[in-house]
Scaffold this active site. Sequence first.
Site, short mmCIF file in Angstrom:
data_model
loop_
_atom_site.label_atom_id
_atom_site.label_comp_id
_atom_site.label_asym_id
_atom_site.label_seq_id
_atom_site.Cartn_x
_atom_site.Cartn_y
_atom_site.Cartn_z
N ILE A 52 -1.10 -3.89 7.07
CA ILE A 52 -1.97 -3.01 6.29
C ILE A 52 -1.42 -1.59 6.31
O ILE A 52 -0.75 -1.17 7.26
CB ILE A 52 -3.44 -3.02 6.77
CG1 ILE A 52 -3.61 -2.34 8.12
CG2 ILE A 52 -4.01 -4.43 6.81
CD1 ILE A 52 -5.05 -2.10 8.49
N ASN A 53 -1.69 -0.85 5.22
CA ASN A 53 -1.50 0.61 5.26
C ASN A 53 -2.64 1.30 4.55
O ASN A 53 -3.79 0.84 4.70
CB ASN A 53 -0.08 1.05 4.82
CG ASN A 53 0.40 0.60 3.47
OD1 ASN A 53 0.72 -0.56 3.28
ND2 ASN A 53 0.46 1.49 2.52
N ASP A 54 -2.43 2.36 3.85
CA ASP A 54 -3.45 3.30 3.38
C ASP A 54 -4.87 2.76 3.12
O ASP A 54 -5.03 1.75 2.45
CB ASP A 54 -3.03 3.89 2.03
CG ASP A 54 -1.56 4.23 1.96
OD1 ASP A 54 -0.87 4.12 2.95
OD2 ASP A 54 -1.12 4.60 0.86
N GLN B 138 -4.46 -1.04 1.57
CA GLN B 138 -3.21 -1.68 1.23
C GLN B 138 -2.97 -2.84 2.20
O GLN B 138 -3.03 -2.65 3.43
CB GLN B 138 -2.06 -0.67 1.35
CG GLN B 138 -2.11 0.42 0.30
CD GLN B 138 -1.70 -0.11 -1.06
OE1 GLN B 138 -0.54 -0.27 -1.33
NE2 GLN B 138 -2.67 -0.38 -1.92
N TRP C 76 5.59 -4.75 5.33
CA TRP C 76 5.17 -4.29 4.01
C TRP C 76 5.72 -5.22 2.93
O TRP C 76 6.84 -5.73 3.07
CB TRP C 76 5.68 -2.85 3.81
CG TRP C 76 5.11 -2.19 2.59
CD1 TRP C 76 3.97 -1.46 2.52
CD2 TRP C 76 5.66 -2.23 1.27
NE1 TRP C 76 3.77 -1.04 1.23
CE2 TRP C 76 4.80 -1.48 0.44
CE3 TRP C 76 6.79 -2.80 0.70
CZ2 TRP C 76 5.02 -1.30 -0.92
CZ3 TRP C 76 7.02 -2.62 -0.66
CH2 TRP C 76 6.14 -1.88 -1.45
N SER D 57 -1.95 2.27 -3.85
CA SER D 57 -3.17 2.95 -3.41
C SER D 57 -3.98 3.55 -4.55
O SER D 57 -3.45 3.86 -5.61
CB SER D 57 -2.81 4.04 -2.41
OG SER D 57 -2.48 3.44 -1.19
N ASP E 218 -1.25 6.86 -6.70
CA ASP E 218 -2.39 7.07 -5.79
C ASP E 218 -3.53 7.88 -6.43
O ASP E 218 -3.91 8.95 -5.92
CB ASP E 218 -1.91 7.73 -4.48
CG ASP E 218 -0.72 7.00 -3.86
OD1 ASP E 218 -0.56 5.80 -4.16
OD2 ASP E 218 0.05 7.62 -3.11
N GLU F 165 2.35 12.02 -1.71
CA GLU F 165 1.60 10.77 -1.76
C GLU F 165 0.12 11.02 -1.45
O GLU F 165 -0.25 11.98 -0.78
CB GLU F 165 2.15 9.77 -0.73
CG GLU F 165 3.59 9.35 -1.00
CD GLU F 165 4.02 8.16 -0.15
OE1 GLU F 165 4.43 7.16 -0.73
OE2 GLU F 165 3.95 8.24 1.09
C1 FRU Z 1 1.58 5.68 1.21
C2 FRU Z 1 2.06 4.79 0.09
C3 FRU Z 1 1.42 5.16 -1.23
C4 FRU Z 1 1.54 3.87 -2.02
C5 FRU Z 1 1.31 2.84 -0.95
C6 FRU Z 1 2.05 1.57 -1.14
O1 FRU Z 1 1.67 5.08 2.46
O2 FRU Z 1 3.47 4.83 0.00
O3 FRU Z 1 1.98 6.28 -1.87
O4 FRU Z 1 0.60 3.79 -3.05
O5 FRU Z 1 1.68 3.43 0.28
O6 FRU Z 1 1.70 0.63 -0.17
#
Ligand code: FRU
Length: 436
Positions: free
Chosen positions: A13-15, A31, A39, A75, A151, A202
């Site tokens: 997971i991220n954002d 994410q 990723w 995002s 984003d 971002e």
């Molecule tokens: C930030 C980012 C965003 C993008 C997303 C992709 O961590 O790079 O800019 O939308 O992650 O996972």
Amino acid sequence: MDTLHLKSPRGWINDPNGFIYYRGEYHLFYQRFPYAARWGRMHWGHAVSRDLVHWEHKDIALFPTKKHDRSGCFSGSAVEHNGRLHLFYTGADYTTENPENVNTCLDDIFTASQLSLISENGVDFDNFNAKFTVIPPIEDETAGSKNHTRDPKVWRGKNSWYMILGSTVNQSGRFLFYKSRDLVNWEYLNYSEKQGVGWMWECPDYFKVNAQGVAVFSPMGVLQEPHYSAVTVCTFADFCEETGEMQISGKLQLFDYGEDLYAPQSNLDKDGNRVVIAWARMPEPFDKNRIGMFSIPRVCEVKNGRIYFRPHPNADRLFTRKITSPNEAENGVYKISADMKNGDKINIGGYVLSRENNRLTADRTNVFAGHTEIKCVFRTPEIHDGNHLDIFVDPNLIEVFVNGGEYVLTNVVYGLTNEIKAQNCTLCTVSERLSE
Ligand code: FRU
């Protein structure tokens, strides 16, 4: 159910995305690559909560279905309008897929479009019929990047809806602003930039607290390697709805002095507090194939000419059972309240905090083995507001709040012991059973 920190249910997971209080519940999308702890082609994971600290995992909300988002649903944000939930996000379309892993591309080159999905209820997300493109790829490279524009954060202004996007022109980060009356048709308004703050911005966010405008964003390429070269900053800023111009008026502050948190997103809680949640970047899974988690919710305030982030009261309220040692902590989760003067030191299972010349230093060298590519020692600027620390400890994430949010310093850790060396502190754990 996750308590305190929302964590990856499986995979990467991220954002945080689409954070909103909707129909009596908080929704946090994020994410997610559900298939492996790395990723890849992005989906939106989804969790709901009644109080921001107990999270129930839901099914995947967004996944690639269209030409414009076939390589990932990046995002974005959410707003409510006429009872419906409008999600906005960036669709990625890779130019050259990696033949050995089609979930990534070979050269970071993809076409970015901004899309929306309207959900009738926040439960059902029709990825086949309810998605549409709101901003097609940018063709004029002097206005924004066709590749690196992403984003969308949407908010309601006085007479219209507004969107802020992160972008880049000539290797310099900028915001792009768009406007809409109906959330469907969007027109370009203006841009705003600041030289020397990274090559791409971002996850931008803009909101008002105590009538003061605040911008939060994550510029890439600002920090020296070896370390994450992107870091989240915040600053005073004022957006003019008529001209679509944003004055970035203040000095840049780090969002968090531990430099692990990234891509935060904010919204109002049901009491009107501006709440922010951020992603904690992790170099290795915290549990088999689960990597990534979110910070506790923080309330943003403007005080003493600075931007403060204090723990959300619902996070504080969880810690009701006094303990004398971390051995008694429920699943290793506890909170330390401490006073710390110059010359004092606290050792939390190998994570060392010390204060000298009114600056707080955190050293995770002993609880971050094998990650020499990432920084281990962090320091706040000069502390002005007192001596108090509230420290939330989870086996893999330590969040240190200095004087109710004057500074926050958050670090990912691995292998904390249960030994504490500190003076003048009290320990509390949660009074409920936590699931593993
Ligand atoms: C930030 C980012 C965003 C993008 C997303 C992709 O961590 O790079 O800019 O939308 O992650 O996972």
